[in-house]
Design an enzyme around this catalytic site. Structure first.
Site, PDB file in Angstrom:
ATOM      1  N   ASP A  79       0.813  -1.208   0.000  1.00  0.00           N
ATOM      2  CA  ASP A  79       0.000   0.000   0.000  1.00  0.00           C
ATOM      3  C   ASP A  79       0.854   1.269   0.000  1.00  0.00           C
ATOM      4  O   ASP A  79       0.450   2.296  -0.547  1.00  0.00           O
ATOM      5  CB  ASP A  79      -0.933   0.000   1.217  1.00  0.00           C
ATOM      6  CG  ASP A  79      -2.131  -0.927   1.014  1.00  0.00           C
ATOM      7  OD1 ASP A  79      -2.255  -1.509  -0.083  1.00  0.00           O
ATOM      8  OD2 ASP A  79      -2.929  -1.079   1.961  1.00  0.00           O
ATOM      9  N   ASN A 153      -5.360   8.969   2.785  1.00  0.00           N
ATOM     10  CA  ASN A 153      -5.748   8.064   3.874  1.00  0.00           C
ATOM     11  C   ASN A 153      -6.377   8.786   5.059  1.00  0.00           C
ATOM     12  O   ASN A 153      -7.540   8.577   5.363  1.00  0.00           O
ATOM     13  CB  ASN A 153      -4.542   7.258   4.362  1.00  0.00           C
ATOM     14  CG  ASN A 153      -4.358   5.954   3.620  1.00  0.00           C
ATOM     15  OD1 ASN A 153      -5.266   5.484   2.950  1.00  0.00           O
ATOM     16  ND2 ASN A 153      -3.187   5.369   3.736  1.00  0.00           N
TER      17      ASN A 153
END
Length: 299
Positions: A79, A153
């Site tokens: 990620d 995020n």
């Protein structure tokens, strides 16, 4: 079709998978551009590539390729690699395919061992593009507003002194929500709901929902729970701390701010375009990564 590939350096263990991935791409006849740093790593591992081009940054790529609707970006790694790739291609609106060679990955959802099947879907254009929302961060201090950047995020407000908690007063659209007495507060996008927020018992949120989530970190009152709000909300945070300062962590980048600084968080006009292959959806990723529905006695 053109593939612009980014990647990270790996130990020898996943190298065979990496060789298979490039073998499959080579066989398909797709034009390939590889980030120079990643290409040097591949060459050091004796990975033989038939016909590739290298680039140092996005500006060194031909304009025609960047504007071509058949151009995609590929992130090979975890990620973290996906995030770095997404930031580099965001300006050019390129969709990103994440290939996971790490352990737990929600953004890089296609594992290396199913890459051949996934790549066949890509060649047949059997995928859709998900637009992942982001958060713009602003600080207000002494009448001045400063833009602090954009995150995919999460934004984390955290205590600076490990020995004491902080107080975070939260407002949404000028309506008082609560004062969090905690070690910190996470404001996450749906994408970020499976990152830090998940580790402190925040909810998992599907990536195509128009929401943000406020998740307290180690709250000092048991009735303080995660709160999901519409992503067109304006979130304002005022922090009080014993040492008159706190930490702002924006997608892993940390800065120290004084407590007379007010944070203002808004949905960004920009977004990350993520490739979702037909048959490989978010819920399958949850089943695979979190082993939902699997009897732990049989693992």
């Amino acid at each position: 079709m053109t593939a612009i590939i980014f990647g990270s350096k790996y130990p020898s263990k996943p190298l065979e998978t990496l060789l298979d991935i490039f073998r499959i791409i080579d066989e398909s006849g797709v034009k390939v551009w590889i980030h120079l740093e990643f290409l040097k790593f591949l060459e050091s591992k004796k990975v033989v590539l038939k016909d590739v081009n290298s680039f140092t940054d996005m500006t060194s790529l031909p304009v025609a390729i960047l504007k071509d609707k058949d151009t995609i970006a590929i992130s090979i790694g975890g990620d973290g690699t996906y995030l770095r790739t997404a930031w580099q291609v965001m300006e050019y609106k390129l969709p990103v395919l994440g290939v996971n060679l790490g352990r737990l990955g929600f953004l890089a959802a296609i594992s290396g061992d199913v890459f051949r099947q996934a790549w066949e879907h890509i060649l047949r254009k059997e995928y859709r593009v998900i637009e992942r929302s982001m958060i713009d961060i602003y600080t207000e201090k002494e009448g001045h507003t400063t833009e602090q950047g954009t995150v995919l995020n999460e934004v984390v407000v955290s205590k600076k002194d490990s020995g004491s908690m902080i107080s975070i007063e939260a407002q949404i659209d000028d309506q008082r929500v609560a004062t969090y007495l905690a070690d910190g507060l996470i404001i996450s996008t749906p994408t970020g709901s499976t990152a830090y927020s998940l580790s402190v018992n925040g909810p998992i949120i599907a990536p195509n929902t128009s929401t943000f989530c406020l998740t307290p970190v180690a709250p000092h009152m048991l009735n303080m729970r995660p709160l999901v709000v519409a992503d067109d909300s304006e979130i304002r945070l005022k922090v009080s701390a014993r040492n008159l300062s706190f930490l702002l962590v924006a997608d892993g980048k940390t800065s120290s701010l004084s407590c007379n600084t007010v944070l203002c968080l808004k949905k960004s006009k920009e977004n990350i375009r993520s490739i979702q292959i037909f048959g490989y959806n978010f819920y399958q990723t949850l089943r695979d990564k979190l082993m939902w529905g699997i009897d732990p006695r049989e693992v």
